[in-house]
Design an enzyme around this catalytic site. Structure first.
Site, PDB file in Angstrom:
ATOM      1  N   ASP A  31       8.284   5.452  -2.126  1.00 42.37           N
ATOM      2  CA  ASP A  31       7.582   6.524  -2.798  1.00 42.37           C
ATOM      3  C   ASP A  31       8.031   6.512  -4.264  1.00 42.37           C
ATOM      4  OD1 ASP A  31       6.191   9.023  -3.214  1.00 42.37           O
ATOM      5  OD2 ASP A  31       8.141  10.016  -3.072  1.00 42.37           O
ATOM      6  N   ASP A  91       7.675   9.779  -6.870  1.00 43.25           N
ATOM      7  CA  ASP A  91       8.225  11.065  -7.308  1.00 43.25           C
ATOM      8  C   ASP A  91       9.371  11.520  -6.418  1.00 43.25           C
ATOM      9  OD1 ASP A  91       6.468  11.567  -9.491  1.00 43.25           O
ATOM     10  OD2 ASP A  91       4.884  12.111  -8.076  1.00 43.25           O
ATOM     11  N   ASP A 128       3.944  14.911 -11.888  1.00 42.96           N
ATOM     12  CA  ASP A 128       2.888  15.893 -12.132  1.00 42.96           C
ATOM     13  C   ASP A 128       3.436  17.166 -12.764  1.00 42.96           C
ATOM     14  OD1 ASP A 128       0.908  14.272 -11.139  1.00 42.96           O
ATOM     15  OD2 ASP A 128       0.813  15.231  -9.176  1.00 42.96           O
TER      16      ASP A 128
END
Length: 283
Positions: free
Chosen positions: A48, A50, A59
Site C-alpha cells: 500500500d 498511504d 489526500d
C-alpha cells in the site's frame, strides 16, 4: 505530465472476463518484457502507499495547499461513505479554483515523510532482485505516488503500480478518475484491492508457468484487509501494528477462526518486515 513514467507505463486493468480495451502493441511489448525480467522471481510482494510507504495520508496532506491549509465546511460536508474518490475529485477542483498549481501539489507530495524503516526495507528488496517482484496497490492516485517515488528514487523498484489515474487538464486542474468498478461490499466504489491482487496473481502465475513460493502484502488500512483475505496459509500479511488492517485481522481470528489464512506479522517499522523477509529468503 506528458513524459511522466505513469503516462508511459500505467495501463488500467480491464474488468475480469472482458477483453482488455487497452491492449496494444506497446502493452504487448511491456508484458513480454515484464515476463522475461521477473518470471524467475520467488516472491511477490504488494505494498500500500498511504500510511504504509509514507507516514501520512497523501489526500489529507494535499489540503496544505488550500487557503489557511484547510477546506471549507461546505466542501467537507459533501463526503459520502464509500464515495471518497468522488469527494477527492471535488477537493482537487476546489484547490485548482484557489490557484493551487501542479508544482504546488508536487512539492507537497515530495515532502511526505517515509514510514520508519521503509527505506531500509526498500534497500533490502533492491539488493535481492532475483527474489522479489514488487507491486503497489493504492487508493491514492498516479500523480501523488509518482511525485514521491521520483523524488526518492524508488520508482524502478516497482514492477507495476495499480492506483486511481490522475492527470492535469488544460485548465491546470488535477482530474482524478476511479480505478475500476467492482461488486465487493467491503470496499469503496472506485477500488477493491482484492480484485486487483487476485487478478494480478492469476495472470502472473499463468505467464510464469508456476506459482510464487509466497505472496506478501504490506499495508495498514481497512481496505488492505480485503486483499489480505485472498492470501493462502504459506503467504504473509504484514499489517501495520494497531492500524485498522491489524485490528480487522485480529477481530477475524477471534470471531471466525480459520477465515483469515495467511501468517500475520504486525510491524511498527519497515525493519520488522526486513527481519521476517531475511529469514524467508534464507530458506
Amino acid at each position: 505530465m506528458g513524459d511522466s513514467i505513469f503516462n508511459c507505463c500505467y495501463v488500467p486493468p480491464h474488468p475480469p472476463g472482458e477483453e482488455d480495451p487497452h491492449r496494444s502493441r506497446r502493452s504487448d511489448i511491456m508484458a513480454s518484457n515484464s515476463t522475461r525480467i521477473s518470471s524467475d522471481r520467488r516472491f511477490l510482494i504488494f505494498f500500500d502507499f498511504d500510511e504504509t510507504i509514507v507516514d501520512e495520508t497523501s489526500d489529507d496532506m494535499v489540503v496544505q495547499g488550500a487557503p489557511g491549509q484547510h477546506l471549507p465546511g461546505w466542501l467537507k460536508d459533501t463526503y459520502q461513505p464509500g464515495r471518497y474518490n468522488e469527494y477527492m475529485q471535488r477537493v482537487l477542483a476546489y484547490l485548482a479554483e484557489q490557484g493551487v498549481t501542479e508544482s504546488d501539489i508536487r512539492s507537497i507530495m515530495e515532502k511526505l515523510p517515509s514510514t520508519p524503516g521503509m527505506l531500509t526495507l526498500f534497500q533490502f528488496i533492491r539488493t535481492r532482485p532475483q527474489d522479489f517482484e514488487v507491486v503497489m496497490v493504492s487508493d491514492a492516485n498516479t500523480f501523488f505516488i509518482e511525485s514521491w517515488l521520483r523524488r526518492t528514487g524508488a520508482r524502478q523498484l516497482f514492477h507495476r503500480i495499480f492506483t486511481n489515474p490522475a492527470t492535469f487538464n488544460k485548465d491546470g486542474r488535477l482530474v482524478l478518475r476511479p480505478f475500476h468498478s467492482h461488486d465487493c461490499p467491503r470496499c469503496p466504489d472506485n477500488m477493491c484491492k482484492q480484485v486487483v491482487v487476485k487478478d494480478y496473481v492469476a495472470r502472473r502465475t499463468q505467464e510464469r508457468g508456476r506459482p510464487y513460493q509466497r505472496v506478501f502484502y504490506v499495508g495498514d488500512g481497512a481496505n488492505d484487509f480485503c486483499p489480505a483475505l485472498s492470501l493462502g496459509p504459506r503467504d504473509v500479511a504484514f499489517p501495520r501494528r494497531d492500524f485498522p488492517m491489524h485490528r480487522l485481522i485480529t477481530e477475524t481470528h477471534e470471531a471466525m477462526p480459520g477465515e483469515f489464512k495467511a501468517v500475520t506479522v504486525p510491524w511498527a517499522s519497515g525493519e520488522d518486515v526486513v527481519q521476517r523477509l531475511r529469514k524467508l529468503v534464507a530458506e
